[in-house]
Write a protein that holds these residues in place. Sequence first.
Motif, mmCIF file in Angstrom:
data_model
loop_
_atom_site.group_PDB
_atom_site.id
_atom_site.type_symbol
_atom_site.label_atom_id
_atom_site.label_comp_id
_atom_site.label_asym_id
_atom_site.label_seq_id
_atom_site.Cartn_x
_atom_site.Cartn_y
_atom_site.Cartn_z
ATOM 1 N N LYS A 105 41.150 14.684 -60.243
ATOM 2 C CA LYS A 105 39.845 14.293 -59.686
ATOM 3 C C LYS A 105 39.963 13.747 -58.252
ATOM 4 O O LYS A 105 39.599 12.609 -57.974
ATOM 5 N N LEU A 109 35.893 13.933 -57.220
ATOM 6 C CA LEU A 109 35.262 15.230 -57.513
ATOM 7 C C LEU A 109 35.853 15.795 -58.799
ATOM 8 O O LEU A 109 36.885 15.338 -59.283
ATOM 9 N N SER A 110 35.231 16.815 -59.318
ATOM 10 C CA SER A 110 35.768 17.489 -60.512
ATOM 11 C C SER A 110 36.793 18.533 -60.111
ATOM 12 O O SER A 110 36.734 19.698 -60.536
ATOM 13 N N ASP A 112 41.010 19.069 -59.529
ATOM 14 C CA ASP A 112 42.371 18.565 -59.646
ATOM 15 C C ASP A 112 43.263 19.280 -58.630
ATOM 16 O O ASP A 112 42.959 20.384 -58.188
#
Length: 124
Positions: A105, A109-110, A112
């Motif tokens: 994250k 944010l979503s 990786d």
Amino acid sequence: MSASRKVICIVCPNSCIGEVSIEAKQKPKVHGYICARGKSYAVAEATNPLRMLTTTVRVRGGVLPLLPVVSSAALPKDCIAVGVQMLSEIVVDAPIKAGQVVYAKLLGLSVDIVASRDIAMQTL
Ligand code: SF4
């Protein structure tokens, strides 16, 4: 307020050049693209450009000193520089497997950050 911007579509090798016009509270208008994919790309590029993040992070105890990494999805272009700065400050311990999440994250944010390759532990 209105603005228009020339955007070169990079979705396919045709490289259509068109323009996106944005007026307040109006749906963006596009000209010059010959397919729906190009129109979608141009609107996104003019309103919320996204980019994949690729960089390297330092490795501790590995056969290589640096690990190439990539984001799991595209993130806002404005976040790329700060994301790269953050990743320049982390160190990942070997062994590392390709696809391993090395930073989850990023910036909340979503998205990786994942390893692009294996790195084995260094043996003496
Ligand atoms: S508008 Fe369509 S045909 Fe033109 S470059 Fe984009 S994807 Fe290719």
